[in-house]
Design a protein around this motif. Sequence first.
Motif, mmCIF file in Angstrom:
data_model
loop_
_atom_site.group_PDB
_atom_site.id
_atom_site.type_symbol
_atom_site.label_atom_id
_atom_site.label_comp_id
_atom_site.label_asym_id
_atom_site.label_seq_id
_atom_site.Cartn_x
_atom_site.Cartn_y
_atom_site.Cartn_z
ATOM 1 N N SER A 147 96.524 -5.413 2.725
ATOM 2 C CA SER A 147 95.685 -4.801 1.700
ATOM 3 C C SER A 147 96.141 -5.298 0.339
ATOM 4 O O SER A 147 97.204 -5.910 0.199
ATOM 5 C CB SER A 147 95.811 -3.279 1.763
ATOM 6 O OG SER A 147 97.123 -2.882 1.367
ATOM 7 N N LYS A 148 95.353 -5.011 -0.694
ATOM 8 C CA LYS A 148 95.737 -5.435 -2.038
ATOM 9 C C LYS A 148 97.072 -4.836 -2.438
ATOM 10 O O LYS A 148 97.915 -5.510 -3.031
ATOM 11 C CB LYS A 148 94.651 -5.033 -3.044
ATOM 12 C CG LYS A 148 93.375 -5.834 -2.938
ATOM 13 C CD LYS A 148 92.355 -5.360 -3.977
ATOM 14 C CE LYS A 148 91.073 -6.173 -3.874
ATOM 15 N NZ LYS A 148 90.051 -5.702 -4.837
ATOM 16 N N GLN A 149 97.279 -3.580 -2.103
ATOM 17 C CA GLN A 149 98.530 -2.935 -2.468
ATOM 18 C C GLN A 149 99.699 -3.522 -1.696
ATOM 19 O O GLN A 149 100.780 -3.761 -2.251
ATOM 20 C CB GLN A 149 98.451 -1.419 -2.219
ATOM 21 C CG GLN A 149 99.651 -0.632 -2.711
ATOM 22 C CD GLN A 149 99.892 -0.786 -4.206
ATOM 23 O OE1 GLN A 149 98.955 -0.934 -4.992
ATOM 24 N NE2 GLN A 149 101.152 -0.771 -4.623
ATOM 25 N N LYS A 152 100.554 -6.902 -3.150
ATOM 26 C CA LYS A 152 101.286 -6.752 -4.402
ATOM 27 C C LYS A 152 102.741 -6.390 -4.149
ATOM 28 O O LYS A 152 103.647 -6.851 -4.839
ATOM 29 C CB LYS A 152 100.606 -5.686 -5.256
ATOM 30 C CG LYS A 152 101.223 -5.474 -6.625
ATOM 31 C CD LYS A 152 100.408 -4.471 -7.422
ATOM 32 C CE LYS A 152 101.051 -4.193 -8.782
ATOM 33 N NZ LYS A 152 100.258 -3.245 -9.583
ATOM 34 N N ASP A 504 92.695 -3.239 -10.317
ATOM 35 C CA ASP A 504 93.364 -4.286 -9.557
ATOM 36 C C ASP A 504 94.336 -5.045 -10.448
ATOM 37 O O ASP A 504 94.105 -5.218 -11.649
ATOM 38 C CB ASP A 504 92.331 -5.286 -9.009
ATOM 39 C CG ASP A 504 91.484 -4.696 -7.902
ATOM 40 O OD1 ASP A 504 91.975 -3.801 -7.190
ATOM 41 O OD2 ASP A 504 90.320 -5.121 -7.754
ATOM 42 N N ASP A 505 95.422 -5.497 -9.835
ATOM 43 C CA ASP A 505 96.375 -6.384 -10.499
ATOM 44 C C ASP A 505 95.916 -7.810 -10.225
ATOM 45 O O ASP A 505 96.012 -8.303 -9.109
ATOM 46 C CB ASP A 505 97.776 -6.143 -9.936
ATOM 47 C CG ASP A 505 98.855 -6.938 -10.658
ATOM 48 O OD1 ASP A 505 98.529 -8.007 -11.201
ATOM 49 O OD2 ASP A 505 100.012 -6.489 -10.663
ATOM 50 N N CYS A 509 97.336 -8.863 -6.668
ATOM 51 C CA CYS A 509 96.428 -8.365 -5.629
ATOM 52 C C CYS A 509 95.536 -9.420 -4.998
ATOM 53 O O CYS A 509 94.737 -9.099 -4.120
ATOM 54 C CB CYS A 509 95.534 -7.263 -6.205
ATOM 55 S SG CYS A 509 96.397 -5.717 -6.560
ATOM 56 N N GLY A 517 99.400 -13.416 -3.986
ATOM 57 C CA GLY A 517 99.960 -12.446 -4.913
ATOM 58 C C GLY A 517 100.769 -13.065 -6.029
ATOM 59 O O GLY A 517 100.345 -14.018 -6.684
#
Length: 600
Positions: A147-149, A152, A504-505, A509, A517
């Motif tokens: 996932s994006k998290q 990251k 979002d980063d 992300c 990332g």
Amino acid sequence: MKRLLSCFFCCAISLAATCQTYLPPVFGADTTLFRKDIMTRTYITPKRIVWTSGDDCVQDAHFLLRPNTGQADIFGSNMCRFVTGGKGMASLILDFGRELHGGLKLVFSSCQPLATPQVRLRFGESLSETCSELKTSSPAAEAGSLSKQELKENSATNDHAVRDMVMTVPFYGQMEVGSTGYRFVRIDMLTPGMTAYLKEATAVFRYKDIPYKGSFRCSDDRLNEIWQTGAYTVHLNMQEYIWDGIKRDRLIWLGDMHPETSTINAVFGDDSSFYASMDLAVKQYPLPAWLNGMSAYSMWYLIIQHDWYMHNGNIDFLRKHADYITGLVDQVDARVDKEGNDNLGGGRFLDWPSNQNEQGVWSGYRALLVWAMRDAQYLCRVLGDEAHASKAADIEARLRLKVKEPNNLKQAAALMAIAGLMDPAKACGNYVSVGGPKGFSTFYGYYMLEALAMDGRYAEAMDIISKFWGGMLDMGATTFWEDFDLEWTKNAARIDEFVPEGKDDIHGCFGAYCYLGFRHSLCHGWASGPTAWMSNHVLGVEILEPGCAKVRVTPHLGNLQWAEGTYPTPKGQIYIRHEKSSDGKVRSTVKAPKGVKVVK
């Protein structure tokens, strides 16, 4: 900061070229163990304090924003104080205002008690990267499943350049540490029960001290900033050798290098980093190996050699590489049969974003082979080797026997137009122009712009440059990135801001393949294409004879009202100004140095 940067960017003569090295007499006459550093070092004061862990822990941080002497002091006045007296970790984040290459100089005064404390330093190309944590497992093995998290939280690395480190620092002393690409630095004082007086924390900026001989200005300030940002991106990567990136990859990749050498020709002109890179590349990958282990990158070698020779006219260097050039032609000849089937090996590769489109990559790769063989013919003729020129022409003819549609891949359509395998109007109308900047990539975007120019779509190309490369600027970029997608920006925070909840980063992300990332490089030379493109197409410089002995200057202003600039040649700079009159006609002023013939 601005005055400092303009000072060394505009200097006219490289110190490396004018200063003799004097070694202490104790070393005697034997200098075989010495290799001179061609890079220049400059100390830069931080531009702002982004964050501190609180007034109880970090006091008077503003003193770090003052230019100082670089010398340690036994007194503790006018200094930042780190206090770790049980009130939490003392931490701060510095912003140097733009991407830099180098390290950090720390100057400490007294420490109470008098001891050498430990600090943790984290360099970051984005603010988020300075707050990231290293993980021992690589997310590359899990690409597509994070996932994006999770991405990251698992993508910060010390690959290629150590950017996250713990070290002991002196009291009443100074130290320099780090060699990476960064804009931000986080300092954490780790030793408990300590008050440490930090006098200075300055960037150690290492760069090649060379003049910007090429320039570009026009009636659109956004395009001006994009041109300058592309030039600066490549300048940072012009080390002793031409690197891909200053954080990652700090390597010579021949394919990736073509946009960089194109920008070097348009901005700096002849430069030693080119010759060092080409010599080392063929030494590292002697025939029959493919350069960087990829046949496509050996094709880029031929294209780069052609373009560099046309601009700089260095026949001696070309002759030095004659055996390698003709050897490559022989190697390709043995791997393309009479029906035009190729079996070069070394993988079919264009760029990472196109990698999943197998048919499109096949078509683009074939176009790259045709382009390379066309340039090889010219090189062999310049070298007086008509037999290999004919062999390269025959390879090209065989390759043209089998051509496939690009399967909606813009990268492939662009190469096919450049190689003459597809009409530029079809390439642009059916593929490259569809969706504007959608599907553009930072590397192959340069060739998509070239295809648009071939079809006369200059205004459209400049609009895409403004949206796509300008989209990185909107996210806080001061150099151009390894990869970028405008879709990333829809719910993203800038790289110079903390990421708010629900946003979002854009650094941490996103990404895939080698740029997951935070591993994603935010200073990658292959993304500089618009700089070369605007010099070559808006100013309109076309090189007709080697060494710029003869050039054509044709303005392509699109929607611009005016454009002007300089273009470096071995004989000096060409000055160009194009301006639209009230009747819509473009009037041009061109001043060329002696030895450069300009035609319209």
